[in-house]
Design a protein around this motif. Structure first.
Motif, PDB file in Angstrom:
ATOM      1  N   GLY A 107       0.815  -1.209   0.000  1.00  0.00           N
ATOM      2  CA  GLY A 107       0.000   0.000   0.000  1.00  0.00           C
ATOM      3  C   GLY A 107       0.848   1.258   0.000  1.00  0.00           C
ATOM      4  O   GLY A 107       0.515   2.251  -0.673  1.00  0.00           O
ATOM      5  N   ILE A 108       1.944   1.229   0.745  1.00  0.00           N
ATOM      6  CA  ILE A 108       2.842   2.391   0.803  1.00  0.00           C
ATOM      7  C   ILE A 108       3.458   2.662  -0.568  1.00  0.00           C
ATOM      8  O   ILE A 108       3.446   3.790  -1.071  1.00  0.00           O
ATOM      9  CB  ILE A 108       3.942   2.161   1.851  1.00  0.00           C
ATOM     10  N   VAL A 109       3.982   1.631  -1.200  1.00  0.00           N
ATOM     11  CA  VAL A 109       4.601   1.787  -2.515  1.00  0.00           C
ATOM     12  C   VAL A 109       3.561   2.246  -3.539  1.00  0.00           C
ATOM     13  O   VAL A 109       3.834   3.139  -4.362  1.00  0.00           O
ATOM     14  CB  VAL A 109       5.268   0.475  -2.961  1.00  0.00           C
ATOM     15  N   HIS A 110       2.385   1.666  -3.478  1.00  0.00           N
ATOM     16  CA  HIS A 110       1.310   2.053  -4.403  1.00  0.00           C
ATOM     17  C   HIS A 110       1.063   3.553  -4.336  1.00  0.00           C
ATOM     18  O   HIS A 110       1.037   4.256  -5.362  1.00  0.00           O
ATOM     19  CB  HIS A 110       0.042   1.278  -4.054  1.00  0.00           C
ATOM     20  N   ASP A 111       0.911   4.073  -3.153  1.00  0.00           N
ATOM     21  CA  ASP A 111       0.571   5.491  -2.992  1.00  0.00           C
ATOM     22  C   ASP A 111       1.733   6.402  -3.396  1.00  0.00           C
ATOM     23  O   ASP A 111       1.517   7.461  -3.991  1.00  0.00           O
ATOM     24  CB  ASP A 111       0.159   5.770  -1.550  1.00  0.00           C
ATOM     25  N   LEU A 112       2.943   6.000  -3.087  1.00  0.00           N
ATOM     26  CA  LEU A 112       4.093   6.827  -3.447  1.00  0.00           C
ATOM     27  C   LEU A 112       4.315   6.856  -4.958  1.00  0.00           C
ATOM     28  O   LEU A 112       4.651   7.908  -5.534  1.00  0.00           O
ATOM     29  CB  LEU A 112       5.350   6.328  -2.738  1.00  0.00           C
ATOM     30  N   VAL A 113       4.130   5.722  -5.611  1.00  0.00           N
ATOM     31  CA  VAL A 113       4.318   5.682  -7.066  1.00  0.00           C
ATOM     32  C   VAL A 113       3.186   6.428  -7.776  1.00  0.00           C
ATOM     33  O   VAL A 113       3.397   6.984  -8.863  1.00  0.00           O
ATOM     34  CB  VAL A 113       4.454   4.229  -7.565  1.00  0.00           C
ATOM     35  N   GLU A 114       2.013   6.485  -7.158  1.00  0.00           N
ATOM     36  CA  GLU A 114       0.964   7.369  -7.686  1.00  0.00           C
ATOM     37  C   GLU A 114       1.494   8.796  -7.771  1.00  0.00           C
ATOM     38  O   GLU A 114       1.256   9.516  -8.756  1.00  0.00           O
ATOM     39  CB  GLU A 114      -0.273   7.327  -6.770  1.00  0.00           C
ATOM     40  N   ILE A 150       3.793  -3.908  -8.687  1.00  0.00           N
ATOM     41  CA  ILE A 150       2.784  -2.923  -8.282  1.00  0.00           C
ATOM     42  C   ILE A 150       3.126  -1.565  -8.883  1.00  0.00           C
ATOM     43  O   ILE A 150       2.264  -0.883  -9.462  1.00  0.00           O
ATOM     44  CB  ILE A 150       2.702  -2.813  -6.747  1.00  0.00           C
ATOM     45  N   ALA A 151       4.382  -1.162  -8.754  1.00  0.00           N
ATOM     46  CA  ALA A 151       4.808   0.126  -9.310  1.00  0.00           C
ATOM     47  C   ALA A 151       4.562   0.184 -10.814  1.00  0.00           C
ATOM     48  O   ALA A 151       4.090   1.206 -11.342  1.00  0.00           O
ATOM     49  CB  ALA A 151       6.285   0.354  -9.005  1.00  0.00           C
ATOM     50  N   ALA A 152       4.858  -0.914 -11.503  1.00  0.00           N
ATOM     51  CA  ALA A 152       4.640  -0.952 -12.949  1.00  0.00           C
ATOM     52  C   ALA A 152       3.163  -0.780 -13.286  1.00  0.00           C
ATOM     53  O   ALA A 152       2.809  -0.025 -14.206  1.00  0.00           O
ATOM     54  CB  ALA A 152       5.160  -2.273 -13.515  1.00  0.00           C
ATOM     55  N   GLU A 153       2.297  -1.442 -12.537  1.00  0.00           N
ATOM     56  CA  GLU A 153       0.858  -1.350 -12.804  1.00  0.00           C
ATOM     57  C   GLU A 153       0.336   0.060 -12.539  1.00  0.00           C
ATOM     58  O   GLU A 153      -0.527   0.564 -13.274  1.00  0.00           O
ATOM     59  CB  GLU A 153       0.098  -2.371 -11.952  1.00  0.00           C
ATOM     60  N   VAL A 154       0.847   0.713 -11.503  1.00  0.00           N
ATOM     61  CA  VAL A 154       0.436   2.092 -11.211  1.00  0.00           C
ATOM     62  C   VAL A 154       0.843   3.007 -12.361  1.00  0.00           C
ATOM     63  O   VAL A 154       0.046   3.834 -12.841  1.00  0.00           O
ATOM     64  CB  VAL A 154       1.071   2.591  -9.892  1.00  0.00           C
ATOM     65  N   VAL A 164       2.209   6.296 -18.137  1.00  0.00           N
ATOM     66  CA  VAL A 164       3.561   6.862 -18.085  1.00  0.00           C
ATOM     67  C   VAL A 164       4.616   5.787 -17.821  1.00  0.00           C
ATOM     68  O   VAL A 164       5.748   6.099 -17.434  1.00  0.00           O
ATOM     69  CB  VAL A 164       3.664   7.976 -17.015  1.00  0.00           C
ATOM     70  N   PHE A 165       4.262   4.525 -18.036  1.00  0.00           N
ATOM     71  CA  PHE A 165       5.196   3.450 -17.728  1.00  0.00           C
ATOM     72  C   PHE A 165       6.291   3.368 -18.783  1.00  0.00           C
ATOM     73  O   PHE A 165       6.024   3.160 -19.962  1.00  0.00           O
ATOM     74  CB  PHE A 165       4.464   2.119 -17.638  1.00  0.00           C
ATOM     75  N   VAL A 198       0.588  -7.839  -9.089  1.00  0.00           N
ATOM     76  CA  VAL A 198      -0.359  -7.433 -10.131  1.00  0.00           C
ATOM     77  C   VAL A 198      -1.787  -7.475  -9.598  1.00  0.00           C
ATOM     78  O   VAL A 198      -2.586  -6.562  -9.829  1.00  0.00           O
ATOM     79  CB  VAL A 198      -0.214  -8.340 -11.375  1.00  0.00           C
ATOM     80  N   GLU A 199      -2.114  -8.529  -8.861  1.00  0.00           N
ATOM     81  CA  GLU A 199      -3.464  -8.660  -8.312  1.00  0.00           C
ATOM     82  C   GLU A 199      -3.752  -7.575  -7.279  1.00  0.00           C
ATOM     83  O   GLU A 199      -4.878  -7.079  -7.187  1.00  0.00           O
ATOM     84  CB  GLU A 199      -3.643 -10.044  -7.681  1.00  0.00           C
ATOM     85  N   PHE A 200      -2.746  -7.197  -6.499  1.00  0.00           N
ATOM     86  CA  PHE A 200      -2.936  -6.124  -5.518  1.00  0.00           C
ATOM     87  C   PHE A 200      -3.356  -4.847  -6.215  1.00  0.00           C
ATOM     88  O   PHE A 200      -4.266  -4.143  -5.769  1.00  0.00           O
ATOM     89  CB  PHE A 200      -1.651  -5.887  -4.728  1.00  0.00           C
ATOM     90  N   LYS A 201      -2.691  -4.515  -7.319  1.00  0.00           N
ATOM     91  CA  LYS A 201      -3.026  -3.285  -8.029  1.00  0.00           C
ATOM     92  C   LYS A 201      -4.434  -3.358  -8.598  1.00  0.00           C
ATOM     93  O   LYS A 201      -5.184  -2.356  -8.586  1.00  0.00           O
ATOM     94  CB  LYS A 201      -2.014  -3.022  -9.154  1.00  0.00           C
ATOM     95  N   LYS A 202      -4.836  -4.518  -9.078  1.00  0.00           N
ATOM     96  CA  LYS A 202      -6.200  -4.669  -9.621  1.00  0.00           C
ATOM     97  C   LYS A 202      -7.233  -4.438  -8.548  1.00  0.00           C
ATOM     98  O   LYS A 202      -8.237  -3.761  -8.754  1.00  0.00           O
ATOM     99  CB  LYS A 202      -6.367  -6.076 -10.223  1.00  0.00           C
ATOM    100  N   GLU A 203      -6.970  -4.982  -7.351  1.00  0.00           N
ATOM    101  CA  GLU A 203      -7.922  -4.795  -6.248  1.00  0.00           C
ATOM    102  C   GLU A 203      -7.940  -3.350  -5.784  1.00  0.00           C
ATOM    103  O   GLU A 203      -8.992  -2.795  -5.482  1.00  0.00           O
ATOM    104  CB  GLU A 203      -7.542  -5.714  -5.076  1.00  0.00           C
TER     105      GLU A 203
END
Length: 332
Positions: free
Chosen positions: A97-104, A128-132, A138-139, A323-328
């Motif tokens: 969750g932390i990485v997801h929000d920071l990469v956003e 996760i970072a790639a999916e964000v 912008v990947f 990958v599944e984490f990002k989808k959820e």
């Protein structure tokens, strides 16, 4: 002018990593971010007589935006450390969750920056970072890196100990795969200079120590932390190599966990590792980031082939988990 950013700068890895970046002649501006203490760390570092200007920000008052705007390289050690009995997988729910929000934030405020993910479990946080980044269109696979340098640093150090060599920095051991347990595959057969364990027992003990070196530190710190100083060194080592390559220095090759389909030479590696999208191999770095992935797998030993099989099996699940984490998360 190079602006470097550390997200999670007040933590056990973040502080020594920020110190090393402050001391680098390649960095002109250093911006630090954390949920606590980042301005204090910045103030402390600002007293050091090197050229980098240091600023520190907290989440309030658009701190993440101020930190990231104009960044050329973003290093992410943010997250909780491992504790005794914890695996990297145990860290997943919090650190994901932390990485997801920071990469956003990276996607919004510095989408062209190099992004170096240290936060564990790297095998899952990098996907996760790639999916964000994909979600924000912008990947750039050449600019996203999972930092696995510590495995190579450990391999050099531990092989030097066994071989009776005084200077580990003169030993290179390719390490491929991922960044946890059995997904870490040290290719002792390709060590430079050449190294041969005395017997199978010495070989197996050495491989286990490289794969589970993090546990050694967690246990030695008796619950007070994990591998922070060595990780900061390894993270800086990779960041410095990338900055040198970005500035035009040739012939720089470093191990890193990358998105194979988006990097030259990645397709060959992908075929050799059962079609995995992410895998750590030695990568030639250039001005745009990952210039070419090299494939050391074709000449591995029979024993290393067995290690690779276990690695592929473990990595497949780790990557899918990210990958599944990002989808959820996208459904929320």
């Amino acid at each position: 002018m190079v602006k470097a950013v550390v997200l999670g700068a007040a933590g056990g890895i973040g502080q020594p990593l920020s110190l090393l970046l402050k001391n680098s002649p390649l960095v002109d501006e250093l911006a630090l971010y954390d949920v606590v203490n980042a301005p204090g760390v910045a103030a402390d570092l600002s007293h050091i007589s090197t050229k980098a200007k240091v600023t520190g920000f907290l989440p309030a008052d658009d701190g993440l935006e101020k930190t990231l705007t104009g960044a050329d390289i973003v290093v992410i050690p943010a997250g909780i450390p491992r504790k005794p009995g914890m695996t990297r997988d145990d860290l997943f729910k919090i650190n994901a969750g932390i990485v997801h929000d920071l990469v956003e934030g990276v996607a919004k405020f510095c989408p062209k920056a190099f992004v170096l993910v240290i936060s564990n479990p790297v095998n899952s946080t990098v996907p996760i970072a790639a999916e964000v980044l994909k979600r924000h269109n912008v990947f750039d696979p050449k600019k996203l890196f999972g930092v696995t340098s510590l495995d190579v640093v450990r391999a050099s150090t531990f092989v030097a100990t066994v071989a009776g060599k005084a200077d580990p920095s003169q030993i290179t051991v390719p390490v491929v795969g991922g960044h946890s347990g059995e997904t870490i595959v040290p290719l002792l057969s390709q060590a430079t200079p050449a190294f041969s364990p005395k017997n199978d027992e010495e070989r197996d003990a050495l491989i286990k120590r490289i794969q589970f070196g993090g546990d050694e530190v967690v246990q030695a710190k008796q619950g007070t932390g994990s591998a922070t100083l060595s990780m900061a060194y390894a993270g800086f080592k990779f960041a410095e190599a990338l900055l040198k390559a970005a500035a035009g220095e040739k012939g720089i090759v470093e191990p890193t966990f990358v998105y194979l389909p988006g990097v030259e030479g990645g397709a060959e590696v992908q075929k050799a590792v059962g079609g995995l999208d992410f895998f750590a191999v030695p990568v030639e770095l250039g001005p745009e980031g990952a210039a070419k992935a090299t494939n050391p797998i074709g000449s591995i030993s029979e024993h290393e082939k067995k290690l690779l099989e276990a690695c592929i099996s473990g990595l497949k699940g780790n990557i899918q988990k990210g990958v599944e984490f990002k989808k959820e998360a996208s459904k929320l």
